[in-house]
Structures are given as structure tokens and as C-alpha cells.
Design a protein around this motif. Sequence first.
Motif, PDB file in Angstrom:
ATOM      1  N   HIS A 249       0.848  -1.197   0.000  1.00 48.99           N
ATOM      2  CA  HIS A 249       0.000   0.000   0.000  1.00 48.99           C
ATOM      3  C   HIS A 249       0.885   1.250   0.000  1.00 48.99           C
ATOM      4  O   HIS A 249       1.898   1.293   0.717  1.00 48.99           O
ATOM      5  CB  HIS A 249      -0.917   0.003   1.223  1.00 48.99           C
ATOM      6  N   CYS A 287     -11.293   5.571  -2.090  1.00 45.75           N
ATOM      7  CA  CYS A 287     -10.170   5.241  -1.204  1.00 45.75           C
ATOM      8  C   CYS A 287      -9.877   6.443  -0.312  1.00 45.75           C
ATOM      9  O   CYS A 287      -9.686   7.560  -0.807  1.00 45.75           O
ATOM     10  CB  CYS A 287      -8.938   4.886  -2.033  1.00 45.75           C
ATOM     11  N   CYS A 293      -2.370  10.348  -2.034  1.00 41.95           N
ATOM     12  CA  CYS A 293      -1.648   9.281  -2.720  1.00 41.95           C
ATOM     13  C   CYS A 293      -0.961   9.782  -3.991  1.00 41.95           C
ATOM     14  O   CYS A 293      -1.605  10.439  -4.825  1.00 41.95           O
ATOM     15  CB  CYS A 293      -2.611   8.145  -3.070  1.00 41.95           C
ATOM     16  N   CYS A 300      -9.875   5.525  -7.858  1.00 45.96           N
ATOM     17  CA  CYS A 300      -9.562   5.678  -6.435  1.00 45.96           C
ATOM     18  C   CYS A 300     -10.492   6.707  -5.777  1.00 45.96           C
ATOM     19  O   CYS A 300     -10.792   6.600  -4.578  1.00 45.96           O
ATOM     20  CB  CYS A 300      -8.123   6.120  -6.241  1.00 45.96           C
ATOM     21  N   CYS A 318      -6.196  -1.658  -1.745  1.00 49.15           N
ATOM     22  CA  CYS A 318      -5.702  -0.737  -2.757  1.00 49.15           C
ATOM     23  C   CYS A 318      -6.033  -1.300  -4.131  1.00 49.15           C
ATOM     24  O   CYS A 318      -5.823  -2.495  -4.369  1.00 49.15           O
ATOM     25  CB  CYS A 318      -4.184  -0.536  -2.614  1.00 49.15           C
TER      26      CYS A 318
END
Length: 324
Positions: A249, A287, A293, A300, A318
Motif C-alpha cells: 500500500h 479510497c 496518494c 480511487c 488498494c
Amino acid sequence: MHDKILEVKNVKKYFPVKAGAFRQPLQLKAVDDVSFDMYKGETIGLVGESGCGKSTLGRTIVRLYEPTAGEIIFKGRNISKLKRSELKPLRKEMQLIFQDPYSSLNPRMNVNSIVGEALLAHNLVEKGQDYEDRVIQIIEKCGLASYHVNRYPHQFSGGQRQRIGIARALALNPEFMVADEPVSALDVSIQSQILNLMNDLKHEMGLSYLFISHDLSVVKHISDRIGVMYLGSLIELTDKEILYRRPLHPYTQALIAAIPEADPKKRKTMEAIKGEIPSNVNVPTGCKFHTRCPYVKDICKEIVPEFREIEKNHLVACHFAGEI
């Protein structure tokens, strides 16, 4: 380590947040849909930034907090809905070591009373010689001396106080213990002593630990498997050697890259994780890590990644785990 001692299934713990008179009531999602299994004699380390829900999860598992949703199955029994009166027998099997070894001890009680209080409450022994012998046996097992029984918490060092806290937790001979950052308030030299003590007690008494910490080097020393939490969710869980060698991750990769390295030749240049940690009240869609990120894609932002097994015994939440 084949018998399950604990199963955590989709556990949530939300706290109500006061809003303005004309606004909808809000909820702080401290623990948000966490699932994992734990085996007898195992130590699972739980890491993550401050406020990610580690301590709340630990306290919910031992039922200091009422779970908002989900199931907590301890030794095959669902304990998530037990009434207060039904929890008392469970206390003999599940205990908690607190973070601050001073504030968790009653300053008006001596060691004899602190350690022995639970023995009397559960009618395991009556006041008398058996009681005195049992208390001394417990504190000596934790590295204290028999003459310490009549002293008070302020007469001890931080490391000794934590030994008293561990002795109190061990008094009922539990099988499972939640250790909530038990060494974070101690000097580094004392930390290693307490960790070694906990390891020795684990093997001697067959204990299982859920070890909560923000220090990845401490967790590696004591854990069999390590789980990483972010914003109330478990995002990676695997064997400690695999996690440090091959984190999948992006958040775990950043955490491990940030571990200080003593050897200048081995030090890595690392960019800090960009952005602020989002609020547990206003959680990002998709996410939860997508706002910070470096590999974020459209999927995502929209779809919550499933916490799934990417490789054998390596679970990750993920969409692109193993590809980045």
C-alpha cells in the motif's frame, strides 16, 4: 498458532459530533468497517498515524466502548452484544495495558491494592496469606521485588509503573491482552526492557497480544503480523518480515520509508506524504488515502477498494496493490 482466539468482523465505532442547531447530526468515524482474525499465542501489531483509530479499535474489542456495528467473536463466542453483567466473567480472559503508566494507576492505592483488587472483585482469593502470596508472585513475575507491595505509584520510575500496570493486567491470568502504546511514554532503554518482559510473559503464559503503537521499529520487535490503519480503516495486514520487505500500500510504503536509519550510507531520501490528514467526520469518497496518494487515479476517487488477499496471507486495500 492454528486456533483462532479472536475474529473481528466489519466492526465500526462512530461517535456523535455536536452540530449547529440547523445542521444534520454528524458522526466521527473512529473505526470504520475493520475485519481481521487473530490466533492463539500470536502478537498482531497495529500501526498508523495519531488519530487513525488504533486505540479506539483496541478498546472496542475489549468492550470498553460499545461497537456501533459489526461482530467481535472471542473464542467462538460473539461478545459484541453482551450486557454489562455478562461482561464480568470475560474480564478474566481479556485485559488492557494502558499507555500512560502514571495516570492509569490510582495514586491513593499501593501496589498490593492495585494488583490485588481484581483478585478480590472476581472472588479468586480471599484477603489473607494466600492473597499476599499471589500478589507477590505476580509482581515478581513482572520484575518487581516483594518489598514493593506497600509502595505507591509516585515512588516508582516510569518503567516500574508500567510493570505494575502489566502485573495488574496479568492478575486474572488472561489469554488475550490489548497493549495500547505501552512503551511510548518510556525512555528507549526502558522500552526494550518492557518489550522483552512482554515477550517472555507471552511464551511463559501463552498470551496473545494486540500491540498498538505508532513506532514501526518497536512493533517489528514484538509482532508476528502487522496491520496498518489509516483514517479508521485497516489498509494492510501481513507477516512483519513481508511488510518491511515488500509493503504494497502506498501509505505503508511511505511509513516504512520514514523509519530513521542509523547508518548514513543506508539512509533513503524520502518525500513526505503530501496534504493534510482528512477529517474522520468528513471522510473522502472512494479510497480514503486518495487525497494524499502519489499514484491516485479516477477509480480511487469513486470506488472503495476491497480489503483483499493480494498474495498469500497479505491483505491490502488498494486498487493497484502489487502494481506500484
